[in-house]
Write a protein that holds these residues in place. Structure first.
Motif, PDB file in Angstrom:
ATOM      1  N   ALA A  28      42.694  43.690  51.355  1.00  0.00           N
ATOM      2  CA  ALA A  28      42.296  42.329  51.012  1.00  0.00           C
ATOM      3  C   ALA A  28      40.823  42.116  51.323  1.00  0.00           C
ATOM      4  CB  ALA A  28      43.152  41.326  51.790  1.00  0.00           C
ATOM      5  N   LYS A  29      40.131  41.451  50.420  1.00  0.00           N
ATOM      6  CA  LYS A  29      38.700  41.199  50.604  1.00  0.00           C
ATOM      7  C   LYS A  29      38.360  39.710  50.614  1.00  0.00           C
ATOM      8  CE  LYS A  29      37.349  45.557  48.402  1.00  0.00           C
ATOM      9  NZ  LYS A  29      36.628  46.178  47.264  1.00  0.00           N
ATOM     10  N   THR A  30      39.252  38.895  50.057  1.00  0.00           N
ATOM     11  CA  THR A  30      38.991  37.459  49.978  1.00  0.00           C
ATOM     12  C   THR A  30      38.915  36.855  51.375  1.00  0.00           C
ATOM     13  OG1 THR A  30      40.180  37.335  47.880  1.00  0.00           O
ATOM     14  CG2 THR A  30      39.810  35.264  49.048  1.00  0.00           C
ATOM     15  N   ARG A  31      37.952  35.976  51.574  1.00  0.00           N
ATOM     16  CA  ARG A  31      37.810  35.305  52.865  1.00  0.00           C
ATOM     17  C   ARG A  31      38.009  33.799  52.696  1.00  0.00           C
ATOM     18  NH1 ARG A  31      35.873  38.058  57.230  1.00  0.00           N
ATOM     19  NH2 ARG A  31      35.357  40.249  56.846  1.00  0.00           N
ATOM     20  N   ILE A  32      38.580  33.175  53.724  1.00  0.00           N
ATOM     21  CA  ILE A  32      38.829  31.747  53.710  1.00  0.00           C
ATOM     22  C   ILE A  32      38.280  31.125  54.990  1.00  0.00           C
ATOM     23  CG2 ILE A  32      40.857  31.839  52.214  1.00  0.00           C
ATOM     24  CD1 ILE A  32      42.598  31.808  54.713  1.00  0.00           C
ATOM     25  N   VAL A  67      37.730  34.019  57.792  1.00  0.00           N
ATOM     26  CA  VAL A  67      38.691  35.074  58.119  1.00  0.00           C
ATOM     27  C   VAL A  67      39.198  35.696  56.820  1.00  0.00           C
ATOM     28  CG1 VAL A  67      39.449  34.065  60.301  1.00  0.00           C
ATOM     29  CG2 VAL A  67      40.593  33.406  58.177  1.00  0.00           C
ATOM     30  N   ILE A  68      39.795  36.866  56.934  1.00  0.00           N
ATOM     31  CA  ILE A  68      40.345  37.551  55.772  1.00  0.00           C
ATOM     32  C   ILE A  68      41.652  36.874  55.361  1.00  0.00           C
ATOM     33  CG2 ILE A  68      41.264  39.744  54.897  1.00  0.00           C
ATOM     34  CD1 ILE A  68      39.466  41.129  56.999  1.00  0.00           C
ATOM     35  N   ALA A  69      41.799  36.570  54.085  1.00  0.00           N
ATOM     36  CA  ALA A  69      43.006  35.915  53.594  1.00  0.00           C
ATOM     37  C   ALA A  69      44.076  36.944  53.265  1.00  0.00           C
ATOM     38  CB  ALA A  69      42.688  35.091  52.354  1.00  0.00           C
ATOM     39  N   TYR A  70      45.315  36.629  53.612  1.00  0.00           N
ATOM     40  CA  TYR A  70      46.433  37.453  53.160  1.00  0.00           C
ATOM     41  C   TYR A  70      47.400  36.572  52.374  1.00  0.00           C
ATOM     42  CZ  TYR A  70      49.311  35.582  57.025  1.00  0.00           C
ATOM     43  OH  TYR A  70      50.007  34.761  57.878  1.00  0.00           O
ATOM     44  N   GLN A  71      48.176  37.202  51.490  1.00  0.00           N
ATOM     45  CA  GLN A  71      49.127  36.501  50.643  1.00  0.00           C
ATOM     46  C   GLN A  71      50.551  36.908  51.005  1.00  0.00           C
ATOM     47  OE1 GLN A  71      47.891  34.235  48.427  1.00  0.00           O
ATOM     48  NE2 GLN A  71      45.848  34.794  49.183  1.00  0.00           N
ATOM     49  N   LEU A 101      44.836  45.750  59.114  1.00  0.00           N
ATOM     50  CA  LEU A 101      44.707  46.217  57.734  1.00  0.00           C
ATOM     51  C   LEU A 101      45.636  45.397  56.857  1.00  0.00           C
ATOM     52  CD1 LEU A 101      44.754  50.097  58.308  1.00  0.00           C
ATOM     53  CD2 LEU A 101      42.814  48.518  58.388  1.00  0.00           C
ATOM     54  N   THR A 102      45.062  44.764  55.852  1.00  0.00           N
ATOM     55  CA  THR A 102      45.854  43.931  54.943  1.00  0.00           C
ATOM     56  C   THR A 102      45.966  44.635  53.603  1.00  0.00           C
ATOM     57  OG1 THR A 102      45.039  41.944  56.057  1.00  0.00           O
ATOM     58  CG2 THR A 102      46.061  41.650  53.897  1.00  0.00           C
ATOM     59  N   VAL A 103      47.144  45.194  53.339  1.00  0.00           N
ATOM     60  CA  VAL A 103      47.372  45.994  52.137  1.00  0.00           C
ATOM     61  C   VAL A 103      47.962  45.108  51.043  1.00  0.00           C
ATOM     62  CG1 VAL A 103      48.599  47.971  51.172  1.00  0.00           C
ATOM     63  CG2 VAL A 103      47.728  48.066  53.521  1.00  0.00           C
ATOM     64  N   GLN A 104      47.265  45.041  49.906  1.00  0.00           N
ATOM     65  CA  GLN A 104      47.723  44.255  48.761  1.00  0.00           C
ATOM     66  C   GLN A 104      48.036  45.178  47.598  1.00  0.00           C
ATOM     67  OE1 GLN A 104      44.436  41.449  48.220  1.00  0.00           O
ATOM     68  NE2 GLN A 104      45.523  39.928  49.474  1.00  0.00           N
ATOM     69  N   ILE A 105      49.181  44.980  46.995  1.00  0.00           N
ATOM     70  CA  ILE A 105      49.628  45.821  45.883  1.00  0.00           C
ATOM     71  C   ILE A 105      48.880  45.446  44.607  1.00  0.00           C
ATOM     72  CG2 ILE A 105      51.622  46.360  44.415  1.00  0.00           C
ATOM     73  CD1 ILE A 105      53.370  45.993  46.908  1.00  0.00           C
ATOM     74  N   GLU A 106      48.465  46.458  43.870  1.00  0.00           N
ATOM     75  CA  GLU A 106      47.749  46.233  42.621  1.00  0.00           C
ATOM     76  C   GLU A 106      48.665  45.653  41.543  1.00  0.00           C
ATOM     77  OE1 GLU A 106      44.562  46.824  41.962  1.00  0.00           O
ATOM     78  OE2 GLU A 106      43.827  48.180  43.520  1.00  0.00           O
ATOM     79  N   ASP A 107      49.849  46.209  41.410  1.00  0.00           N
ATOM     80  CA  ASP A 107      50.753  45.849  40.306  1.00  0.00           C
ATOM     81  C   ASP A 107      52.186  45.835  40.804  1.00  0.00           C
ATOM     82  OD1 ASP A 107      52.107  45.450  37.974  1.00  0.00           O
ATOM     83  OD2 ASP A 107      51.374  47.237  36.947  1.00  0.00           O
TER      84      ASP A 107
END
Length: 355
Positions: A28-32, A67-71, A101-107
Motif C-alpha cells: 500500500a502506498k496511499t497515505r491518509i 499514515v499509510i492507508a489500508y483497506q 507491511l500492507t499487502v494489497q491484491i492486484e486483482d
C-alpha cells in the motif's frame, strides 16, 4: 507438510502455477491524515498479536502527520521481529506505519484475499521471512524478499474450497485450544497452589537477599562477527532474549557467557518472567542472569521455583524496567539443600503432569 499444502496437493494433483508475490500484489502506498484514525482502526506492530492471533486496540495512535492507508481484505504483516508471526487480514479500513507491511491484491478475480492470507500466515512463509530478516537486537524482515516469496495459485474455485475447509479447520482448532486452555489454566492454578504450599516451610529457614547468594548480572550485546541466525557447528550457543518460551531464542553465537545452571529474569516487556537454564548460553540486554555462588548451598532450580511468578516493584515513569540492584534486594527463604532438592523433585513432576 501444512494443512494448506495438503489441500493444494489434494485438489491439484497435476501441480499448480506459482507466482512471486510481487506479480499478484503490491505494498500500500496511499497515505491518509492521522486525524481519520483511532484506537480501533490504527495498526502498529505493538498491537498486532503474536502467533497469528490478529490485532487488539492500539494504545498509542499518531496525532500529527500522515499514515499509510489500508483497506478491508488487505493483509498486514509485522515487519519487526518476524519470529513473532504477526499477521492480520483486515476487516475494516484504517491506517498503519512503515513497520507493518500492507499487502494489497492486484486483482481479486485472480486471488481471493482469504486464500492469500492463509499462504502468508503459513509456517513456510514465516520461516522464509525470518531467514531473510536482518539485525541482531531487533531483526527486521526484508520488504524486497517478502515480495519474492512464491505463492501457489490454483483456480479460483479451488481457492474458495480450500478457504472454506481451512476456515472450518481453524474453527475446530480454536475450539480445541479454548478447551485445552481452560484445562491448562486449572492445572496451573493447582500447580501454583502446591508450589506456594511447598515453599512455606515448617522448619527454621534463613532468608537471604538474592545478591548475597547469587552472582547477578545484566546481559550484553553479541558482536556481529560472533553472531548467526542459524545454528551450525561453530555457532551453536543459543543467544537468549527476554521473551517467553520459543520467542526467547534470538540466534546463536560461538562463545557462552554463562555455562553454569542459572536463572534468567526478564527486565523488560515480560518483566519478571523467570526461566531455569542448565545449558551454556549468551544473555543479551534486558535479561538478568542469577548464578548461585555455592551450589552446595543453593539449588538453581529451587531458586527458579522461588522466583517464578514473582512481581517486582519497577519505576512507573518512562519505560518500565527491572534492574540488577532491584533484583539483588529480593529476599528468598533457603532451607537445607536436601529439602530444596525434594521440593524441586515434587514440583518438576507436577510440571510434567501439566505439560
Amino acid at each position: 507438510m501444512s494443512k494448506l499444502d495438503e489441500l493444494i496437493r489434494e485438489f491439484c494433483p497435476d501441480g499448480v502455477q506459482v507466482f512471486r508475490l510481487e506479480e499478484i500484489a503490491h505494498y500500500a502506498k496511499t497515505r491518509i491524515d492521522c486525524k481519520t484514525i483511532n484506537e480501533d482502526n490504527y495498526v502498529g506492530v505493538e498491537n498486532l498479536l503474536q502467533n497469528k492471533a490478529g490485532k487488539t486496540k492500539a494504545t498509542s495512535v499518531p496525532t500529527t502527520g500522515m499514515v499509510i492507508a489500508y483497506q478491508k481484505n488487505d493483509i498486514l504483516i509485522g515487519n519487526i521481529r518476524p519470529y513473532l508471526r504477526k499477521v492480520w487480514l483486515a476487516d475494516c479500513e484504517g491506517g498503519t506505519n512503515g513497520d507493518v507491511l500492507t499487502v494489497q491484491i492486484e486483482d481479486t478475480e485472480k486471488v481471493i484475499p482469504q486464500f492469500l492470507y492463509y499462504v502468508l500466515s503459513s509456517e513456510k512463509f514465516f520461516l522464509y521471512d525470518i531467514q531473510n530478516s536482518k539485525g541482531a537486537k531487533m531483526p527486521r524482515g526484508s520488504k524486497d524478499a517478502v515480495m519474492k516469496f512464491e505463492v501457489p495459485l490454483p483456480h479460483l474455485d479451488v481457492q474458495r474450497e480450500i478457504v472454506r475447509m481451512l476456515d472450518s479447520y481453524t474453527e475446530s482448532v480454536v475450539e480445541l485450544q479454548r478447551q485445552l486452555t481452560a484445562e491448562l489454566t486449572a492445572r496451573k492454578t493447582q500447580y501454583a497452589y502446591y508450589r506456594d504450599k511447598l515453599l512455606q516451610y515448617k522448619m527454621p529457614t534463613k532468608e537471604y537477599e538474592v545478591g548475597e547468594i547469587c552472582e547477578v548480572s545484566a546481559g550484553g550485546d553479541v558482536p556481529k562477527e560472533h553472531f548467526s541466525k542459524e545454528k551450525s557447528e561453530q555457532y551453536k550457543v543459543p543467544v537468549i532474549s527476554n521473551g517467553c518460551g520459543i520467542n526467547a531464542f534470538y540466534g546463536y553465537t560461538d562463545a557462552a557467557r554463562v555455562d553454569k545452571p542459572a536463572v534468567t529474569v526478564a527486565a523488560r516487556g515480560t518483566i519478571g518472567y523467570a526461566e531455569y537454564r542448565d545449558y551454556p548460553y549468551f544473555p543479551i540486554i534486558r535479561l538478568i542472569t542469577l548464578i548461585p555462588r555455592d551450589d552446595k548451598q543453593l539449588n538453581a532450580k529451587y531458586l527458579y521455583y522461588s522466583l517464578e511468578g514473582r512481581h517486582y516493584k519497577v519505576p512507573t515513569s518512562g519505560i518500565p524496567q527491572l534492574t540488577v540492584p532491584v533484583i539483588k534486594k529480593e529476599k528468598v527463604s533457603i532451607p537445607p539443600l536436601d529439602v530444596q532438592n525434594r521440593i524441586v523433585n515434587v514440583l518438576d513432576n507436577f510440571e510434567k503432569i501439566c505439560s
